[in-house]
Design a protein around this motif. Structure first.
Motif, PDB file in Angstrom:
ATOM      1  N   CYS A  46     -25.571  -5.668  18.138  1.00 55.30           N
ATOM      2  CA  CYS A  46     -25.075  -6.894  17.943  1.00 55.30           C
ATOM      3  C   CYS A  46     -25.944  -8.032  18.045  1.00 55.30           C
ATOM      4  CB  CYS A  46     -23.933  -7.160  19.044  1.00 55.30           C
ATOM      5  SG  CYS A  46     -22.836  -5.777  18.999  1.00 55.30           S
ATOM      6  N   GLY A  47     -26.997  -7.612  18.074  1.00 56.83           N
ATOM      7  CA  GLY A  47     -28.124  -8.847  18.328  1.00 56.83           C
ATOM      8  C   GLY A  47     -28.199  -9.523  19.641  1.00 56.83           C
ATOM      9  N   PRO A  48     -29.598 -10.043  19.915  1.00 57.19           N
ATOM     10  CA  PRO A  48     -29.600 -10.867  21.457  1.00 57.19           C
ATOM     11  C   PRO A  48     -28.795 -11.791  21.360  1.00 57.19           C
ATOM     12  CG  PRO A  48     -31.888 -10.488  20.049  1.00 57.19           C
ATOM     13  CD  PRO A  48     -30.816 -10.081  19.056  1.00 57.19           C
ATOM     14  N   PRO A  49     -28.330 -11.961  22.628  1.00 53.75           N
ATOM     15  CA  PRO A  49     -27.417 -13.279  22.835  1.00 53.75           C
ATOM     16  C   PRO A  49     -27.905 -14.420  22.037  1.00 53.75           C
ATOM     17  CG  PRO A  49     -27.669 -12.239  24.939  1.00 53.75           C
ATOM     18  CD  PRO A  49     -28.590 -11.464  23.956  1.00 53.75           C
ATOM     19  N   ALA A  50     -26.961 -15.305  21.886  1.00 52.51           N
ATOM     20  CA  ALA A  50     -27.598 -16.506  20.915  1.00 52.51           C
ATOM     21  C   ALA A  50     -28.486 -17.339  21.314  1.00 52.51           C
ATOM     22  CB  ALA A  50     -26.167 -17.384  20.541  1.00 52.51           C
ATOM     23  N   PRO A  51     -28.661 -17.656  22.743  1.00 52.98           N
ATOM     24  CA  PRO A  51     -29.717 -18.541  23.255  1.00 52.98           C
ATOM     25  C   PRO A  51     -31.024 -17.729  23.018  1.00 52.98           C
ATOM     26  CG  PRO A  51     -27.926 -18.505  24.919  1.00 52.98           C
ATOM     27  CD  PRO A  51     -27.698 -17.238  24.124  1.00 52.98           C
ATOM     28  N   GLU A  52     -30.936 -16.547  22.933  1.00 53.76           N
ATOM     29  CA  GLU A  52     -32.205 -15.703  22.833  1.00 53.76           C
ATOM     30  C   GLU A  52     -32.586 -15.647  21.383  1.00 53.76           C
ATOM     31  OE1 GLU A  52     -32.152 -12.036  24.841  1.00 53.76           O
ATOM     32  OE2 GLU A  52     -31.519 -12.825  26.880  1.00 53.76           O
ATOM     33  N   ARG A  53     -31.875 -15.721  20.502  1.00 49.81           N
ATOM     34  CA  ARG A  53     -32.370 -15.381  19.151  1.00 49.81           C
ATOM     35  C   ARG A  53     -32.298 -16.871  18.198  1.00 49.81           C
ATOM     36  NH1 ARG A  53     -28.056 -14.685  15.276  1.00 49.81           N
ATOM     37  NH2 ARG A  53     -25.731 -14.778  16.083  1.00 49.81           N
ATOM     38  N   LEU A  54     -32.124 -18.059  19.144  1.00 50.99           N
ATOM     39  CA  LEU A  54     -31.530 -19.254  18.384  1.00 50.99           C
ATOM     40  C   LEU A  54     -32.962 -19.673  17.660  1.00 50.99           C
ATOM     41  CD1 LEU A  54     -30.079 -22.086  18.463  1.00 50.99           C
ATOM     42  CD2 LEU A  54     -31.395 -22.634  20.497  1.00 50.99           C
ATOM     43  N   GLU A  55     -34.006 -19.779  18.130  1.00 52.22           N
ATOM     44  CA  GLU A  55     -35.274 -20.015  17.456  1.00 52.22           C
ATOM     45  C   GLU A  55     -35.400 -19.212  16.252  1.00 52.22           C
ATOM     46  OE1 GLU A  55     -35.411 -20.348  20.744  1.00 52.22           O
ATOM     47  OE2 GLU A  55     -35.689 -22.494  20.685  1.00 52.22           O
ATOM     48  N   HIS A  56     -35.586 -17.996  16.603  1.00 52.84           N
ATOM     49  CA  HIS A  56     -36.027 -17.030  15.353  1.00 52.84           C
ATOM     50  C   HIS A  56     -34.827 -17.030  14.077  1.00 52.84           C
ATOM     51  CE1 HIS A  56     -36.113 -13.042  13.183  1.00 52.84           C
ATOM     52  NE2 HIS A  56     -37.288 -13.428  13.363  1.00 52.84           N
ATOM     53  N   ASP A  57     -33.597 -17.152  14.675  1.00 56.77           N
ATOM     54  CA  ASP A  57     -32.645 -16.961  13.633  1.00 56.77           C
ATOM     55  C   ASP A  57     -32.121 -18.122  13.094  1.00 56.77           C
ATOM     56  OD1 ASP A  57     -32.517 -14.521  13.847  1.00 56.77           O
ATOM     57  OD2 ASP A  57     -30.754 -13.900  14.934  1.00 56.77           O
ATOM     58  N   ALA A  58     -32.372 -19.428  13.924  1.00 54.15           N
ATOM     59  CA  ALA A  58     -31.786 -20.784  13.348  1.00 54.15           C
ATOM     60  C   ALA A  58     -32.798 -21.806  13.261  1.00 54.15           C
ATOM     61  CB  ALA A  58     -30.724 -21.252  14.310  1.00 54.15           C
ATOM     62  N   LEU A  59     -33.338 -22.196  14.476  1.00 52.94           N
ATOM     63  CA  LEU A  59     -34.162 -23.353  14.677  1.00 52.94           C
ATOM     64  C   LEU A  59     -35.370 -23.418  13.887  1.00 52.94           C
ATOM     65  CD1 LEU A  59     -33.518 -24.538  18.394  1.00 52.94           C
ATOM     66  CD2 LEU A  59     -32.245 -25.049  16.181  1.00 52.94           C
ATOM     67  N   ASP A  60     -35.834 -22.060  13.634  1.00 55.16           N
ATOM     68  CA  ASP A  60     -37.376 -22.020  12.965  1.00 55.16           C
ATOM     69  C   ASP A  60     -36.951 -21.740  11.329  1.00 55.16           C
ATOM     70  OD1 ASP A  60     -38.482 -22.167  15.253  1.00 55.16           O
ATOM     71  OD2 ASP A  60     -38.810 -19.808  15.467  1.00 55.16           O
ATOM     72  N   LEU A  61     -35.830 -21.641  10.836  1.00 60.21           N
ATOM     73  CA  LEU A  61     -35.872 -21.670   9.536  1.00 60.21           C
ATOM     74  C   LEU A  61     -36.166 -22.935   8.702  1.00 60.21           C
ATOM     75  CD1 LEU A  61     -32.148 -19.930   9.006  1.00 60.21           C
ATOM     76  CD2 LEU A  61     -34.655 -18.647   9.124  1.00 60.21           C
ATOM     77  N   ALA A  62     -36.598 -22.890   7.493  1.00 62.71           N
ATOM     78  CA  ALA A  62     -37.223 -23.937   7.015  1.00 62.71           C
ATOM     79  C   ALA A  62     -36.110 -24.918   6.530  1.00 62.71           C
ATOM     80  CB  ALA A  62     -37.696 -23.463   5.617  1.00 62.71           C
ATOM     81  N   GLY A  63     -36.682 -26.259   6.948  1.00 68.98           N
ATOM     82  CA  GLY A  63     -35.810 -27.414   6.503  1.00 68.98           C
ATOM     83  C   GLY A  63     -34.314 -27.381   7.416  1.00 68.98           C
ATOM     84  N   VAL A  64     -34.195 -26.781   8.445  1.00 70.47           N
ATOM     85  CA  VAL A  64     -32.898 -26.764   9.215  1.00 70.47           C
ATOM     86  C   VAL A  64     -32.514 -27.987   9.588  1.00 70.47           C
ATOM     87  CG1 VAL A  64     -34.011 -26.086  11.253  1.00 70.47           C
ATOM     88  CG2 VAL A  64     -31.624 -25.777  11.032  1.00 70.47           C
ATOM     89  N   ARG A  65     -31.596 -28.553   9.383  1.00 69.67           N
ATOM     90  CA  ARG A  65     -31.187 -30.001   9.760  1.00 69.67           C
ATOM     91  C   ARG A  65     -29.778 -30.060  10.648  1.00 69.67           C
ATOM     92  NH1 ARG A  65     -31.301 -34.130   4.989  1.00 69.67           N
ATOM     93  NH2 ARG A  65     -30.701 -35.498   6.617  1.00 69.67           N
ATOM     94  N   HIS A  66     -28.808 -28.942  10.232  1.00 74.83           N
ATOM     95  CA  HIS A  66     -27.469 -28.857  10.984  1.00 74.83           C
ATOM     96  C   HIS A  66     -27.249 -27.295  11.222  1.00 74.83           C
ATOM     97  CE1 HIS A  66     -26.360 -32.775   9.380  1.00 74.83           C
ATOM     98  NE2 HIS A  66     -27.023 -32.604   8.349  1.00 74.83           N
ATOM     99  N   LEU A  67     -26.725 -27.280  12.558  1.00 75.04           N
ATOM    100  CA  LEU A  67     -26.453 -25.968  13.227  1.00 75.04           C
ATOM    101  C   LEU A  67     -24.621 -26.370  13.369  1.00 75.04           C
ATOM    102  CD1 LEU A  67     -27.429 -23.467  14.340  1.00 75.04           C
ATOM    103  CD2 LEU A  67     -27.360 -24.528  16.484  1.00 75.04           C
ATOM    104  N   ILE A  68     -24.012 -25.088  12.779  1.00 73.04           N
ATOM    105  CA  ILE A  68     -22.744 -24.896  13.155  1.00 73.04           C
ATOM    106  C   ILE A  68     -22.478 -23.750  14.104  1.00 73.04           C
ATOM    107  CG2 ILE A  68     -20.321 -24.645  12.334  1.00 73.04           C
ATOM    108  CD1 ILE A  68     -21.439 -25.171   9.405  1.00 73.04           C
TER     109      ILE A  68
END
Length: 332
Positions: free
Chosen positions: A179-201
């Protein structure tokens, strides 16, 4: 597509060794991909383990892998080396809906002016989105794609079935590999480091509150604390966060689980932490029994079907992402 085959390199070399738990990015390749077009990536990994801990795949059009017969088939342009038999959750040669090995993200240039990342669990991943249709993230992407190119945003799905929003043992698998690492542990890699991210749901917390064989139900305070951390870290990177309320779980109206869900949703709606709110609970709950998803939208107690996903995707206010909803709906 004829002529579209490209060879990946890694720092100019045709092969790379990925350490356990590590990540490697290839060198850029010139390739034009049209909007909504599928992209195939072929990898040859002799001797690498193929073991899977994912939940069953979403329906009806999930990301998928074809596991080839023996040998290197990375330059094949036909399908003879890739058996078409649906193998489901296994490691046998054939078609594997919902299973992705080794490749996890494709980054490219786009006329879109940024990216919306949906961070979540099975209700974002699309598990049990049955009945003919797409995930709510796909519905959102089509709506955004109806805007003029200069106003579009890319939509990236970072949902993992069984994932938790808080740091805790996974309720379903003590190894955490399903089920992957908990959301705080994967936040950068899976979300914040993606190109051009402006919004998170953010749509997570159901697995925490429900618990399972390997972890007891979490209190609302733990889920709220994790949400606050995620929002703070996203804001530090200039990313706005939309909080999505947690959908019904069939918990008894007087149970602790239902009380915790209501407390989390009240925080999302009125806590003033999120930049906007997507009230998914209000969209799908049964008016006669708010602890359940209404029949027309329910696949099971935790998951909406395709009709439910369509309702969620259509209910999202594009104004949450700085987009003109009226122009998008007119174009659609």
């Amino acid at each position: 597509m004829p002529g579209s085959l490209r060879t990946l390199t890694f720092a100019g070399r045709p092969r790379v060794t990925v350490p356990p738990g590590g990540h490697v990015y290839s060198d850029p390749v010139p390739l034009r991909v049209a909007a909504q077009q599928n992209l195939a990536i072929s990898l040859y990994a002799p001797g690498a383990p193929v073991n899977d801990h994912t939940f069953p795949p979403p329906a009806p059009n999930p990301p998928a892998s074809f596991l080839s017969a023996g040998g290197d088939h990375t330059r094949d342009t036909g399908d003879t080396g890739f058996p078409e038999e649906d193998r489901g959750i296994s490691a046998e040669p054939g078609y594997h809906p919902g299973q992705l090995w080794w490749a996890e993200v494709v980054d490219g240039r786009t006329p879109a002016r940024g990216t919306i990342v949906a961070l979540g669990d099975s209700n974002t991943d699309g598990y049990l989105a049955t009945g003919g249709g797409d995930r709510w993230t796909d519905v959102l992407a089509r709506r955004v794609n109806a805007l003029p190119p200069g106003r579009q945003l890319a939509v990236a799905n970072a949902g993992i079935s069984g994932n938790t929003v808080s740091r805790q043992p996974n309720p379903y698998d003590p190894t955490g590999r399903c089920c992957g690492p908990p959301a705080p542990e994967r936040l950068e890699h899976d979300a914040l480091d993606l190109a051009g991210v402006r919004h998170l749901i953010l749509l997570e917390g159901t697995n925490d509150l429900g618990g399972g064989e390997h972890a007891p139900p979490a209190p609302a305070s733990r889920v709220i604390g994790a949400m606050k951390e995620i929002v703070a870290r996203a804001h530090a990177r200039g990313v706005k966060v939309v909080g999505a309320t947690l959908m019904p779980m069939c918990a008894a109206a007087d149970s602790g689980t239902e009380a915790n869900r209501r407390a989390v949703n009240e925080f999302i709606r009125t806590g003033g932490v999120f930049d906007g709110v997507a009230d998914f609970d209000a969209v799908v709950r049964d008016p006669a029994d708010p602890t359940r998803i209404r029949d027309a939208y329910r696949s099971d107690c935790y998951h909406p079907n395709a009709a439910g996903h369509a309702a969620l995707g259509k209910a999202l206010d594009l104004g949450l992402f700085g987009l003109d909803r009226r122009r998008a709906e007119k174009a659609a």
